[in-house]
Write a protein that holds these residues in place. Structure first.
Motif, PDB file in Angstrom:
ATOM      1  N   GLN A  65     -46.969 -70.556   5.003  1.00 22.48           N
ATOM      2  CA  GLN A  65     -47.161 -70.787   3.580  1.00 22.48           C
ATOM      3  C   GLN A  65     -48.137 -71.938   3.336  1.00 22.48           C
ATOM      4  O   GLN A  65     -49.005 -71.871   2.447  1.00 22.48           O
ATOM      5  N   GLU A  66     -48.004 -72.986   4.141  1.00 21.80           N
ATOM      6  CA  GLU A  66     -48.893 -74.141   3.979  1.00 21.80           C
ATOM      7  C   GLU A  66     -50.338 -73.776   4.283  1.00 21.80           C
ATOM      8  O   GLU A  66     -51.253 -74.107   3.503  1.00 21.80           O
ATOM      9  N   THR A  67     -50.561 -73.097   5.405  1.00 19.27           N
ATOM     10  CA  THR A  67     -51.938 -72.723   5.758  1.00 19.27           C
ATOM     11  C   THR A  67     -52.512 -71.743   4.739  1.00 19.27           C
ATOM     12  O   THR A  67     -53.683 -71.847   4.365  1.00 19.27           O
ATOM     13  N   SER A  68     -51.661 -70.811   4.280  1.00 20.64           N
ATOM     14  CA  SER A  68     -52.140 -69.853   3.281  1.00 20.64           C
ATOM     15  C   SER A  68     -52.536 -70.563   1.989  1.00 20.64           C
ATOM     16  O   SER A  68     -53.614 -70.293   1.420  1.00 20.64           O
ATOM     17  N   ASN A  69     -51.694 -71.477   1.543  1.00 23.30           N
ATOM     18  CA  ASN A  69     -52.010 -72.207   0.308  1.00 23.30           C
ATOM     19  C   ASN A  69     -53.241 -73.086   0.483  1.00 23.30           C
ATOM     20  O   ASN A  69     -54.093 -73.166  -0.430  1.00 23.30           O
ATOM     21  N   GLU A  70     -53.339 -73.779   1.617  1.00 23.92           N
ATOM     22  CA  GLU A  70     -54.504 -74.634   1.850  1.00 23.92           C
ATOM     23  C   GLU A  70     -55.790 -73.812   1.862  1.00 23.92           C
ATOM     24  O   GLU A  70     -56.800 -74.207   1.253  1.00 23.92           O
ATOM     25  N   MET A  71     -55.751 -72.670   2.552  1.00 19.74           N
ATOM     26  CA  MET A  71     -56.968 -71.856   2.630  1.00 19.74           C
ATOM     27  C   MET A  71     -57.336 -71.290   1.272  1.00 19.74           C
ATOM     28  O   MET A  71     -58.532 -71.272   0.905  1.00 19.74           O
ATOM     29  N   SER A  78     -55.944 -74.713  10.224  1.00 19.83           N
ATOM     30  CA  SER A  78     -54.857 -73.746  10.043  1.00 19.83           C
ATOM     31  C   SER A  78     -54.675 -72.900  11.291  1.00 19.83           C
ATOM     32  O   SER A  78     -53.537 -72.607  11.696  1.00 19.83           O
ATOM     33  N   GLN A  79     -55.770 -72.505  11.922  1.00 19.64           N
ATOM     34  CA  GLN A  79     -55.670 -71.743  13.160  1.00 19.64           C
ATOM     35  C   GLN A  79     -54.978 -72.543  14.257  1.00 19.64           C
ATOM     36  O   GLN A  79     -54.156 -72.001  15.011  1.00 19.64           O
ATOM     37  N   ASP A  80     -55.297 -73.820  14.345  1.00 17.24           N
ATOM     38  CA  ASP A  80     -54.642 -74.672  15.349  1.00 17.24           C
ATOM     39  C   ASP A  80     -53.138 -74.751  15.093  1.00 17.24           C
ATOM     40  O   ASP A  80     -52.333 -74.683  16.036  1.00 17.24           O
ATOM     41  N   LYS A  81     -52.753 -74.884  13.834  1.00 17.88           N
ATOM     42  CA  LYS A  81     -51.326 -74.943  13.509  1.00 17.88           C
ATOM     43  C   LYS A  81     -50.641 -73.628  13.864  1.00 17.88           C
ATOM     44  O   LYS A  81     -49.538 -73.619  14.440  1.00 17.88           O
ATOM     45  N   LEU A  82     -51.274 -72.516  13.534  1.00 18.28           N
ATOM     46  CA  LEU A  82     -50.673 -71.215  13.824  1.00 18.28           C
ATOM     47  C   LEU A  82     -50.574 -70.974  15.330  1.00 18.28           C
ATOM     48  O   LEU A  82     -49.562 -70.449  15.821  1.00 18.28           O
ATOM     49  N   LYS A  83     -51.610 -71.382  16.075  1.00 16.42           N
ATOM     50  CA  LYS A  83     -51.546 -71.225  17.529  1.00 16.42           C
ATOM     51  C   LYS A  83     -50.431 -72.075  18.124  1.00 16.42           C
ATOM     52  O   LYS A  83     -49.725 -71.637  19.050  1.00 16.42           O
ATOM     53  N   LEU A 120     -37.118 -72.929  14.149  1.00 18.82           N
ATOM     54  CA  LEU A 120     -38.516 -72.586  14.414  1.00 18.82           C
ATOM     55  C   LEU A 120     -39.015 -71.535  13.437  1.00 18.82           C
ATOM     56  O   LEU A 120     -40.159 -71.604  12.969  1.00 18.82           O
ATOM     57  N   ARG A 121     -38.158 -70.561  13.102  1.00 17.79           N
ATOM     58  CA  ARG A 121     -38.570 -69.558  12.118  1.00 17.79           C
ATOM     59  C   ARG A 121     -38.809 -70.188  10.757  1.00 17.79           C
ATOM     60  O   ARG A 121     -39.751 -69.821  10.049  1.00 17.79           O
ATOM     61  N   SER A 122     -37.952 -71.143  10.393  1.00 19.34           N
ATOM     62  CA  SER A 122     -38.156 -71.842   9.129  1.00 19.34           C
ATOM     63  C   SER A 122     -39.452 -72.649   9.155  1.00 19.34           C
ATOM     64  O   SER A 122     -40.234 -72.626   8.187  1.00 19.34           O
ATOM     65  N   ASP A 123     -39.699 -73.323  10.285  1.00 20.57           N
ATOM     66  CA  ASP A 123     -40.952 -74.078  10.414  1.00 20.57           C
ATOM     67  C   ASP A 123     -42.160 -73.141  10.383  1.00 20.57           C
ATOM     68  O   ASP A 123     -43.199 -73.477   9.791  1.00 20.57           O
ATOM     69  N   SER A 124     -42.022 -71.980  11.020  1.00 18.81           N
ATOM     70  CA  SER A 124     -43.132 -71.017  11.030  1.00 18.81           C
ATOM     71  C   SER A 124     -43.439 -70.541   9.625  1.00 18.81           C
ATOM     72  O   SER A 124     -44.606 -70.437   9.230  1.00 18.81           O
ATOM     73  N   ALA A 156     -50.550 -63.123   0.735  1.00 13.30           N
ATOM     74  CA  ALA A 156     -49.519 -62.466   1.543  1.00 13.30           C
ATOM     75  C   ALA A 156     -50.024 -62.161   2.954  1.00 13.30           C
ATOM     76  O   ALA A 156     -49.310 -62.348   3.933  1.00 13.30           O
ATOM     77  N   LYS A 157     -51.284 -61.688   3.042  1.00  9.50           N
ATOM     78  CA  LYS A 157     -51.827 -61.418   4.362  1.00  9.50           C
ATOM     79  C   LYS A 157     -52.000 -62.704   5.154  1.00  9.50           C
ATOM     80  O   LYS A 157     -51.760 -62.744   6.372  1.00  9.50           O
TER      81      LYS A 157
END
Length: 503
Positions: free
Chosen positions: A341-347, A240-245, A332-336, A495-496
């Motif tokens: 949401q994806e990383t939050s749900n996965e985590m 998830s960190q890699d995706k966010l970076k 890009l905002r939509s992808d972000s 949310a965070k």
């Protein structure tokens, strides 16, 4: 003053230069326009003049060029005929000399000259009138054409102002949209950065849980489901960190592209503003405006760098570029948002899986601990009973000493019977048998005692094992339930993890 008579006058004058050899007997008249704009040389001078009051001087004043005369006639400057200083010095002429001097022209010549002059005057006046009429017409036409040309130029300037204002409004609208998009993208980039910061806590929690579980003891140090889920959680968080970076890098790159497009819009808009000021000033100029002046040769200077088509295309390309960048920024905002949401749900999914594994492991450990405690209680009870049994066996062995002593004492006393009385009788057999039975009983009891003592040792060892295992289970429960689950209660909310502050 002495008078001279009979003297010819031809030697008293200078010959003026001949101007033309026309057929007219009189000098040609100059055009009115030419006489109005040219300054001719003064008429020629003569050294002496004749006092001829009968000869009109207007004939010579009508021409500003020298008068052609016959070759033998003297050339006279009419402007000097009536000067006082000359008249006083002209010698009187004799009648014979006067007749000889002016007898060259005939009346026919005179009438012919007059008619020629009349015709020339009529032709000249007619030509002059036609020229005047044509000049007036041309003046009116040129004035009207000049006014129309100026109106056309003013109209073109007005149309140009409308075109520039149109593109200026388009650029202003696109610039506002781009500025809003830049702010929105900055907000989303901050969300991505916040989401990336929030992943540090879960990663630290998972790693600390793995570190704490390394402190498990003995048999509890197993690669169980909890450890596998914790390792999977660490991998999920790092992924998830890699995706966010990656999304942050894309956002930074897109922000640079947006700012480049915004800069081009601002530069084009600034040029449009300056062009509007200049063209508006030019549009307001009139023939009575102050500050007008000649700028010789400015119409021959061509510093233009574009055509109307390329000019409009330039602004249109800037707007299209800005729109492309805005669309890319919105995508890009939509992808972000999808990535967050994806990383939050996965985590959070993996977090719940780990918690479920912890709960299951804690329940198993608690069941094992309870079972150990039950078994330990039973072992302790059995140890107590076994100790009592050992005491009983020892007492039973001890109790066999007195009967053994009685039987042996009886046998020893009967050995002192005399002679034939030493009979192997029934009592002898029974005493011997009794001693043997007592030995056999003691052996049995001692064997049972040794077995009981061995069983007691086993029970003690089992008790020690159970106590150690109970301690291990308590330690595992403390690590999993108190430390690990206590840390996992501080896991950030969805949310965070999605980048929202203050949630």
């Amino acid at each position: 003053m002495q008078d001279y008579y009979g003297q010819t006058m031809t030697a008293s004058y200078f010959s003026a230069p001949r101007v033309g050899t026309g057929t007219s007997y009189l000098p040609p008249l100059q055009s009115t326009m030419q006489a109005s704009y040219k300054s001719y040389a003064p008429p020629f001078n003569v050294s002496h003049s004749l006092n001829l009051p009968w000869k009109p001087s207007t004939y010579y004043r009508g021409s500003q060029k020298s008068m052609p005369v016959a070759i033998s006639a003297p050339e006279i400057n009419p402007s000097h005929l009536y000067r006082d200083d000359v008249v006083s010095r002209v010698p009187p002429l004799m009648p014979s000399a006067r007749t000889a001097l002016f007898s060259k022209y005939t009346p026919a010549d005179w009438f012919k000259s007059n008619n020629t002059n009349y015709r020339t005057s009529d032709m000249t006046r007619s030509s002059a009138q036609k020229l005047r009429d044509e000049n007036i017409r041309i003046c009116h036409d040129t004035d009207a054409r000049t006014v129309k040309t100026q109106q056309t130029s003013s109209k073109n300037l007005g149309n140009r102002l409308q075109d520039v204002n149109f593109w200026k409004s388009e650029l202003n609208h696109e610039l506002d949209e781009m500025a809003k998009e830049v702010n929105d993208l900055n907000t989303w980039k901050n969300r991505l950065e916040n989401a990336l910061k929030e992943t540090e806590g879960p990663l630290q929690i998972a790693q600390e849980c793995l570190f704490n579980r390394e402190n498990r003891q003995g048999i509890d140090l197993v690669n169980d489901t909890v450890e596998k889920e914790l390792l999977r959680e660490v991998d999920t968080i790092r992924r998830s960190q890699d995706k966010l970076k990656a999304m942050i890098d894309k956002a930074n790159s897109q922000l640079s592209m947006n700012r480049a497009g915004q800069h081009e819009l601002e530069k084009d808009l600034q040029d449009k503003f300056r062009a509007i000021n200049i063209d508006n000033k030019c549009h307001q100029l009139s023939n009575t405006s102050p500050g007008l002046g000649f700028h010789r040769g400015v119409e021959g200077i061509d510093q233009t760098v574009s055509l109307p088509e390329s000019w409009a295309k330039f602004s249109n390309d800037n707007i299209l570029r800005s729109q492309r960048e805005r669309n890319a920024s919105k995508g890009l905002r939509s992808d972000s948002d999808s990535v967050m949401q994806e990383t939050s749900n996965e985590m959070w999914t993996q977090h719940n899986n780990v918690n479920v594994s912890f709960d299951g492991r804690i329940a198993e450990t608690m069941d094992a601990r309870n079972s150990i405690q039950n078994h330990l209680a039973k072992v302790l009870q059995e140890i107590n009973e076994m100790e009592n049994n050992i005491s009983l066996l020892r007492k039973s062995i001890k109790d066999k000493e007195a009967p053994m002593q009685v039987a042996q004492s009886r046998l020893e006393n009967r050995t002192r019977r005399p002679n034939v009385e030493l009979c192997r009788d029934q009592p002898q057999h029974r005493l011997v048998s009794e001693v043997g039975e007592i030995y056999e009983t003691v052996d049995i009891l001692q064997n049972r005692l040794r077995a009981a003592e061995s069983a007691l040792q086993e029970l003690v060892r089992t008790k020690s094992t159970l106590e150690h295992d109970l301690q291990v289970k308590n330690n595992s429960l403390y690590l999993d339930k108190e430390k690990c689950m206590g840390l996992r209660r501080t896991y950030p909310t969805t949310a965070k993890l999605a980048g929202y502050r203050g949630q």
